[in-house]
Design a protein around this motif. Sequence first.
Motif, short mmCIF file in Angstrom:
data_model
loop_
_atom_site.label_atom_id
_atom_site.label_comp_id
_atom_site.label_asym_id
_atom_site.label_seq_id
_atom_site.Cartn_x
_atom_site.Cartn_y
_atom_site.Cartn_z
N GLY A 1 0.80 -1.21 0.00
CA GLY A 1 0.00 0.00 0.00
C GLY A 1 0.83 1.27 0.00
O GLY A 1 0.33 2.35 -0.30
N MET A 2 2.11 1.14 0.33
CA MET A 2 3.00 2.30 0.27
C MET A 2 3.43 2.58 -1.16
O MET A 2 3.81 3.70 -1.49
CB MET A 2 4.23 2.05 1.14
CG MET A 2 3.89 1.95 2.62
SD MET A 2 5.33 1.66 3.64
CE MET A 2 6.09 3.27 3.58
N ASP A 3 3.40 1.57 -2.02
CA ASP A 3 3.87 1.70 -3.39
C ASP A 3 2.76 1.83 -4.42
O ASP A 3 2.99 2.31 -5.52
CB ASP A 3 4.74 0.50 -3.77
CG ASP A 3 5.99 0.41 -2.92
OD1 ASP A 3 6.52 1.47 -2.53
OD2 ASP A 3 6.44 -0.71 -2.65
N ARG A 4 1.57 1.34 -4.06
CA ARG A 4 0.47 1.38 -5.01
C ARG A 4 -0.84 1.48 -4.24
O ARG A 4 -0.89 1.23 -3.05
CB ARG A 4 0.44 0.12 -5.88
CG ARG A 4 0.16 -1.16 -5.09
CD ARG A 4 0.01 -2.36 -6.01
NE ARG A 4 -0.20 -3.59 -5.25
CZ ARG A 4 -1.38 -4.04 -4.84
NH1 ARG A 4 -2.48 -3.35 -5.09
NH2 ARG A 4 -1.49 -5.16 -4.17
N GLU A 5 -1.89 1.86 -4.95
CA GLU A 5 -3.21 1.91 -4.32
C GLU A 5 -3.76 0.49 -4.24
O GLU A 5 -3.80 -0.22 -5.25
CB GLU A 5 -4.15 2.80 -5.13
CG GLU A 5 -5.48 2.99 -4.45
CD GLU A 5 -6.36 4.00 -5.16
OE1 GLU A 5 -7.58 3.93 -4.96
OE2 GLU A 5 -5.83 4.83 -5.90
N LEU A 6 -4.17 0.10 -3.04
CA LEU A 6 -4.75 -1.23 -2.87
C LEU A 6 -6.17 -1.24 -3.44
O LEU A 6 -6.86 -0.23 -3.45
CB LEU A 6 -4.80 -1.60 -1.38
CG LEU A 6 -3.46 -1.69 -0.66
CD1 LEU A 6 -3.69 -2.01 0.82
CD2 LEU A 6 -2.54 -2.72 -1.29
#
Length: 69
Positions: free
Chosen positions: A23-28
């Motif tokens: 979730g830090m790298d992409r939208e869940l």
Amino acid sequence: MTNPDKTGLKPTCREAHRLVSEGMDRELSFVERTRLRLHLMVCDGCTRFNGQMALLRTAMRRFPDEHGK
């Protein structure tokens, strides 16, 4: 026979940690966010981990980059 935690609504702690990190790298996705929230409602350890990751994310955003920005 499948593992009910792996296919059910509440992920395992290992999967929750993975979702927090991803979730830090992409939208869940909606399903991922919902499953993670369900897990965090009942797991103090993962809730603390989520808070620690949020703190690190905030600290890194405030840290000046190497290029002088």
